[in-house]
Design a protein around this motif. Structure first.
Motif, PDB file in Angstrom:
ATOM      1  N   ILE A 163     -38.320 -15.759  37.125  1.00 37.33           N
ATOM      2  CA  ILE A 163     -38.768 -15.560  35.743  1.00 37.33           C
ATOM      3  C   ILE A 163     -38.813 -14.078  35.411  1.00 37.33           C
ATOM      4  O   ILE A 163     -38.367 -13.650  34.333  1.00 37.33           O
ATOM      5  N   THR A 164     -39.349 -13.270  36.320  1.00 36.96           N
ATOM      6  CA  THR A 164     -39.402 -11.822  36.054  1.00 36.96           C
ATOM      7  C   THR A 164     -37.993 -11.248  35.940  1.00 36.96           C
ATOM      8  O   THR A 164     -37.738 -10.371  35.114  1.00 36.96           O
ATOM      9  N   ALA A 165     -37.084 -11.752  36.757  1.00 37.20           N
ATOM     10  CA  ALA A 165     -35.709 -11.267  36.673  1.00 37.20           C
ATOM     11  C   ALA A 165     -35.072 -11.666  35.348  1.00 37.20           C
ATOM     12  O   ALA A 165     -34.348 -10.880  34.727  1.00 37.20           O
ATOM     13  N   GLU A 166     -35.333 -12.883  34.902  1.00 30.38           N
ATOM     14  CA  GLU A 166     -34.777 -13.350  33.630  1.00 30.38           C
ATOM     15  C   GLU A 166     -35.299 -12.510  32.463  1.00 30.38           C
ATOM     16  O   GLU A 166     -34.570 -12.223  31.510  1.00 30.38           O
ATOM     17  N   ARG A 167     -36.540 -12.089  32.535  1.00 27.86           N
ATOM     18  CA  ARG A 167     -37.132 -11.280  31.469  1.00 27.86           C
ATOM     19  C   ARG A 167     -36.756  -9.805  31.552  1.00 27.86           C
ATOM     20  O   ARG A 167     -37.055  -9.044  30.641  1.00 27.86           O
ATOM     21  N   GLY A 168     -36.155  -9.410  32.653  1.00 26.51           N
ATOM     22  CA  GLY A 168     -35.766  -8.019  32.802  1.00 26.51           C
ATOM     23  C   GLY A 168     -36.819  -7.146  33.441  1.00 26.51           C
ATOM     24  O   GLY A 168     -36.678  -5.918  33.484  1.00 26.51           O
ATOM     25  N   TYR A 169     -37.901  -7.756  33.969  1.00 24.20           N
ATOM     26  CA  TYR A 169     -38.913  -6.968  34.673  1.00 24.20           C
ATOM     27  C   TYR A 169     -38.314  -6.464  35.992  1.00 24.20           C
ATOM     28  O   TYR A 169     -37.474  -7.131  36.604  1.00 24.20           O
ATOM     29  N   SER A 170     -38.791  -5.301  36.424  1.00 24.20           N
ATOM     30  CA  SER A 170     -38.344  -4.793  37.731  1.00 24.20           C
ATOM     31  C   SER A 170     -39.549  -4.339  38.537  1.00 24.20           C
ATOM     32  O   SER A 170     -40.526  -3.800  37.995  1.00 24.20           O
ATOM     33  N   LEU A 171     -39.500  -4.570  39.847  1.00 28.20           N
ATOM     34  CA  LEU A 171     -40.553  -4.191  40.776  1.00 28.20           C
ATOM     35  C   LEU A 171     -39.901  -3.389  41.891  1.00 28.20           C
ATOM     36  O   LEU A 171     -39.164  -3.923  42.711  1.00 28.20           O
ATOM     37  N   ASP A 172     -40.152  -2.078  41.884  1.00 29.53           N
ATOM     38  CA  ASP A 172     -39.558  -1.176  42.871  1.00 29.53           C
ATOM     39  C   ASP A 172     -40.646  -0.709  43.834  1.00 29.53           C
ATOM     40  O   ASP A 172     -41.653  -0.116  43.408  1.00 29.53           O
ATOM     41  N   ILE A 173     -40.444  -0.980  45.103  1.00 24.96           N
ATOM     42  CA  ILE A 173     -41.441  -0.656  46.134  1.00 24.96           C
ATOM     43  C   ILE A 173     -40.838   0.363  47.091  1.00 24.96           C
ATOM     44  O   ILE A 173     -39.753   0.155  47.648  1.00 24.96           O
ATOM     45  N   SER A 174     -41.555   1.455  47.255  1.00 22.56           N
ATOM     46  CA  SER A 174     -41.155   2.468  48.234  1.00 22.56           C
ATOM     47  C   SER A 174     -42.290   2.653  49.233  1.00 22.56           C
ATOM     48  O   SER A 174     -43.314   1.972  49.165  1.00 22.56           O
ATOM     49  N   ASP A 175     -42.109   3.578  50.137  1.00 19.60           N
ATOM     50  CA  ASP A 175     -43.161   3.817  51.140  1.00 19.60           C
ATOM     51  C   ASP A 175     -44.413   4.395  50.511  1.00 19.60           C
ATOM     52  O   ASP A 175     -45.504   4.263  51.074  1.00 19.60           O
ATOM     53  N   THR A 176     -44.263   5.022  49.353  1.00 23.35           N
ATOM     54  CA  THR A 176     -45.410   5.722  48.774  1.00 23.35           C
ATOM     55  C   THR A 176     -45.925   5.090  47.488  1.00 23.35           C
ATOM     56  O   THR A 176     -47.124   5.127  47.226  1.00 23.35           O
ATOM     57  N   THR A 177     -45.024   4.535  46.680  1.00 21.89           N
ATOM     58  CA  THR A 177     -45.457   4.027  45.371  1.00 21.89           C
ATOM     59  C   THR A 177     -44.835   2.663  45.078  1.00 21.89           C
ATOM     60  O   THR A 177     -43.792   2.299  45.615  1.00 21.89           O
ATOM     61  N   VAL A 178     -45.527   1.952  44.207  1.00 20.76           N
ATOM     62  CA  VAL A 178     -45.008   0.716  43.615  1.00 20.76           C
ATOM     63  C   VAL A 178     -44.837   0.998  42.122  1.00 20.76           C
ATOM     64  O   VAL A 178     -45.771   1.449  41.460  1.00 20.76           O
ATOM     65  N   GLN A 179     -43.631   0.733  41.617  1.00 21.26           N
ATOM     66  CA  GLN A 179     -43.361   0.996  40.200  1.00 21.26           C
ATOM     67  C   GLN A 179     -42.879  -0.290  39.525  1.00 21.26           C
ATOM     68  O   GLN A 179     -41.969  -0.951  40.014  1.00 21.26           O
ATOM     69  N   ILE A 180     -43.504  -0.588  38.412  1.00 17.37           N
ATOM     70  CA  ILE A 180     -43.161  -1.773  37.623  1.00 17.37           C
ATOM     71  C   ILE A 180     -42.617  -1.310  36.277  1.00 17.37           C
ATOM     72  O   ILE A 180     -43.234  -0.475  35.600  1.00 17.37           O
ATOM     73  N   SER A 181     -41.465  -1.858  35.892  1.00 17.57           N
ATOM     74  CA  SER A 181     -40.851  -1.524  34.598  1.00 17.57           C
ATOM     75  C   SER A 181     -40.666  -2.808  33.797  1.00 17.57           C
ATOM     76  O   SER A 181     -40.167  -3.815  34.317  1.00 17.57           O
ATOM     77  N   ILE A 182     -41.067  -2.760  32.529  1.00 16.06           N
ATOM     78  CA  ILE A 182     -40.927  -3.895  31.615  1.00 16.06           C
ATOM     79  C   ILE A 182     -40.186  -3.411  30.384  1.00 16.06           C
ATOM     80  O   ILE A 182     -40.668  -2.519  29.676  1.00 16.06           O
TER      81      ILE A 182
END
Length: 788
Positions: free
Chosen positions: A308-327
């Motif tokens: 569902i998040t992929a269909e809506r275009g949401y992105s969840l980027d996880i690195s060693d230091t930060t978690v970034q969410i883009s909508i």
């Protein structure tokens, strides 16, 4: 310090919220049990723009204010975008009945305010069974407070079991406040113990449930007990309380640190971006091997599956230091709110992010963090999308107006200066349809206007260029305040090589035929005869023979039908002409015409012209066999025929000359003359032949009185339509005493020298002459050559 945590066994029970209130409209209030809180929503249309809640328990009623809510575990929001207000109440909120940390009962008062500022109170109760078993350690980062709850035993303390620890905590909690002490750890400062009641006065809440220890802290960045620190580029608010209890020779210390990212998100031009440290270092300090285990995201307090998040275009980027969410901007799950500033359409986009992060230590014991974070873009100028979807072959303007938020409505369209509501447009043959835009919360309107509609401007040039144009002024309003703004658009459709209908004329023995092949744009012009549109009714009335199908129009006009003109009449032949034309319906401007002239053989004819001249060809021997045509004359014996042969005569004279009689009634003016002939007769008793004069033909022209207004207004003859002519011939007899003559009327078709035999009537003053017969001799007629 190190401490262990153990997890009790819970049974997943069903969720059964209930609402009890009197006279409550259906659907006005809804309750939903979520993982760690009760959600109560009420529609603003029911509750008004400023509803409020009160918590109710055995001690009384407790208004949920902004400060009280942050201290007691209530988050109240009024959300005008979706049109409701909501209350999130933690399962550990202050006035909730808690049964073994598994069943939670809530009681509230909802106070509504209507448009007349009249308040009404509704009772709302709900009971939730725990939807999801507790984790050993849970952190909740609400919008207005932070909350942590733990259950466990302290390891490394000889002779101390979990039950003993629980009992000790319960005993200490019920004993004197000095039994428990609270210390807030701060960098560079000495720990200062205080009692839980003293901490409560500062806004910090500690309490013990049946099996968990709970700490709650409002967001207080300026507080001396908390701190804001930068972790991997993100601001994190931290409160580090240590709960201390002295039981005989044992000291129990419980670490209740709570830390939440305070990042409010940012707009990067494409959407909203929020970030948090992958590991919140204040939470993991002192814990062995705590690592990130699972990260999930959602909106409006509910986690979403990855598809569902992929269909809506949401992105969840996880690195060693930060978690970034883009909508992305305008993605499903968010809300848009519109504004008008200087007739410019502005809006911002709001997303209520929900985030869950599960950490796991070396022993497999988990810490679960949940976060609610509303984010919004700055106020943005929005450009509506206008798309001309017109297909020329359909001959319909199709205009798409899109990129409208759900709180924008179309109320009026002005088309080339004419206003239409949606209902009026649809009743007028226009079509306005609201359609959703794919994969978004936006909607659009599609306007359809046929090219032939009266509101469409049409421009035609003789070079064959046809242009349809439509100026559109959309009136839109922002809801609920109904603030208007306007959007202008123009569309044009153009065709080349468009010409008026072309006719072909064919001469027949006793008629003229016309043929026209149909073309796509023939409907733009009217086919007419004179000032009248050619219709099946007109053709039937006048005796035309018309055939009209999808391919062509054929019209046959018999000789002497209304609409003919005549010239060069003689005893042998004459020219008869008939004109058919195409014209613009609005201006009546003739764009093409064909006047077909054909040569016809002369037998008998009478023409009553609009100029007041009558021309007649008739056979006088039908009344008097053997009569000499060159011996004929009119009532004025000086008026002789212009041309004769063995049997026929041709007279052409003015209606107010040659002794013509005129009779006026209420509707018509009748002109009448007679063709006389000299002949020799012999009486039975008298052998001597005598020369007599006999009237053999009566010539009569009848004109509508309304068409002869100039005769009386300007004292000259001018008719709007030709007269109806009649020739009356005497029945032949052997002898010709005046008393024995009778007449026979031979029907002849009236003929014209003007455009038509019909005319729209004019309203003229009534004329009532004193005499029945009036003779007029006071003007000279412009007569054809040879007319007397």
């Amino acid at each position: 310090m190190d401490f262990g945590i153990w997890l009790g066994v819970f049974v997943l029970l069903s969720v059964w919220p209930s609402v009890r209130c009197s006279d409550l409209p259906r659907g006005a209030i809804e309750t939903v049990c979520r993982d760690r809180y009760l959600l109560v929503t009420t529609q603003l249309s029911f509750a008004g723009n400023k509803p409020r809640f009160e918590a109710v328990d055995a001690d009384g009623v407790h208004p949920i204010t902004k400060q009280y809510g942050s201290e007691c575990g209530y988050m109240f929001s009024i959300l005008p975008l979706p049109g409701h207000a909501e209350l999130r109440a933690s399962y550990f909120s202050c006035h909730t009945d808690n049964q073994d940390d598994e069943v939670f009962t809530f009681s509230f008062n909802l106070i509504t305010i209507d448009a007349n500022r009249v308040e009404a109170t509704y009772s709302v109760t709900a009971t939730c069974s725990l939807p999801l078993p507790w984790s050993p350690r849970e952190v909740s980062c609400e919008e207005n407070y932070m909350e942590v709850s733990v259950r466990g035993e302290v390891s490394g303390l000889p002779g101390t079991k979990a039950d003993d620890w629980t009992a000790a905590l319960a005993t200490a909690h019920s004993s004197a406040t000095s039994t428990w002490q609270v210390m807030f750890q701060q960098e560079g400062q000495q720990l200062t113990p205080m009692s839980p009641s003293e901490a409560r006065e500062l806004g910090y809440v500690f309490y013990l449930t049946q099996g968990r220890l709970v700490f709650r802290s409002p967001y207080m960045p300026g507080s001396v007990m908390g701190s804001v620190t930068m972790v991997n580029g993100t601001l994190v608010e931290v409160v580090y309380p240590i709960l201390v209890s002295r039981q005989r020779w044992v000291v129990i210390m419980v670490n209740l640190v709570v830390a939440c990212s305070t990042d409010e998100g940012m707009y990067d031009g494409a959407g909203l971006v929020w970030q948090t440290p992958t590991l919140l270092s204040p939470l993991v300090s002192g814990l062995s091997g705590l690592e990130s285990f699972k990260i999930s995201m959602g909106v409006d307090g509910q986690l979403l599956d990855e598809p569902i998040t992929a269909e809506r275009g949401y992105s969840l980027d996880i690195s060693d230091t930060t978690v970034q969410i883009s909508i992305p901007f305008n993605a499903a799950g968010g809300y848009r709110k519109s504004f008008v500033m200087g007739n410019m359409y502005h809006e911002f986009y709001v997303v209520r992010l929900y985030y869950e992060h599960i950490f796991m230590d070396d022993s497999g014991v988990e810490t679960r963090l949940r976060l609610h974070r509303p984010m919004n873009t700055p106020l943005l100028i929005q450009h509506l999308s206008i798309i001309n979807q017109t297909v020329l072959e359909d001959r319909v303007f199709t205009v798409y107006l899109g990129n409208l938020s759900y709180d924008v409505d179309l109320v009026v369209v002005k088309l080339n200066g004419h206003d239409f509501t949606i209902l009026e447009a649809n009743k007028s043959g226009l079509v306005i349809t609201m359609v959703p835009q794919p994969n978004s919360t936006l909607h659009a309107y599609i306007l359809r206007v046929p090219f032939e509609d009266a509101v469409v401007h049409k421009l035609y040039s003789p070079e064959g260029l046809l242009q349809f144009s439509l100026d559109i002024n959309y009136t839109l309003v922002i809801l609920p305040q109904e603030e208007p703004f306007y959007y202008l658009a123009s569309v044009v459709a153009q065709f080349n090589d468009v010409f008026p209908p072309v006719f072909k004329g064919i001469c027949n023995e006793k008629s003229i035929s016309f043929q026209m092949d149909h073309k796509p744009f023939d409907y733009l012009w009217e086919v007419g005869v004179g000032p009248y549109i050619l219709t099946t009714n007109l053709a039937a009335k006048r005796g035309y023979i018309m055939q009209n199908d999808s391919k062509s129009l054929t019209l046959e006009v018999p000789l002497f039908s209304v609409g003919y003109t005549y010239k060069d009449i003689n005893l042998k032949q004459f020219y008869g002409s008939f004109e058919i034309h195409s014209r613009l319906p609005k201006t009546l401007e003739v764009k093409s015409s064909l006047a077909k002239a054909c040569l016809f053989q002369t037998t008998e004819v009478i023409v009553c012209s609009t100029e007041g001249v009558v021309t007649v060809v008739t056979d006088v021997t039908l009344a008097i066999p053997g009569a000499e045509p060159n011996g004929t004359f009119l009532l004025d014996s000086t008026c002789r025929p212009q041309e004769t042969d063995d049997t026929r005569v041709l007279f052409s004279f003015g209606l107010h000359s040659c002794g013509t009689r005129v009779q006026v009634d209420h509707q018509h003016v009748t002109y009448e003359n007679e063709i006389n002939v000299e002949h020799k007769s012999q009486s039975v008793n008298a052998p001597v032949k005598t020369r007599d004069t006999a009237s053999v033909v009566t010539v009569r022209c009848v004109y509508p009185l309304s068409d002869l207004y100039k005769l009386f207004a300007y004292w000259r003859f001018e008719a709007d339509s030709p007269g109806v002519g009649t020739i009356l011939t005497r029945v032949p007899v052997k002898t010709f005493p005046p008393t024995t003559l009778t007449t026979t009327r031979r029907p002849l078709t009236s003929t014209t020298t003007s455009n038509t035999g019909l005319s729209p009537g004019r309203q003229m003053p009534g004329i009532n002459p004193r005499a029945k017969y009036v003779k007029v001799f006071s003007w000279q007629m412009n007569q054809p050559k040879g007319t007397t």
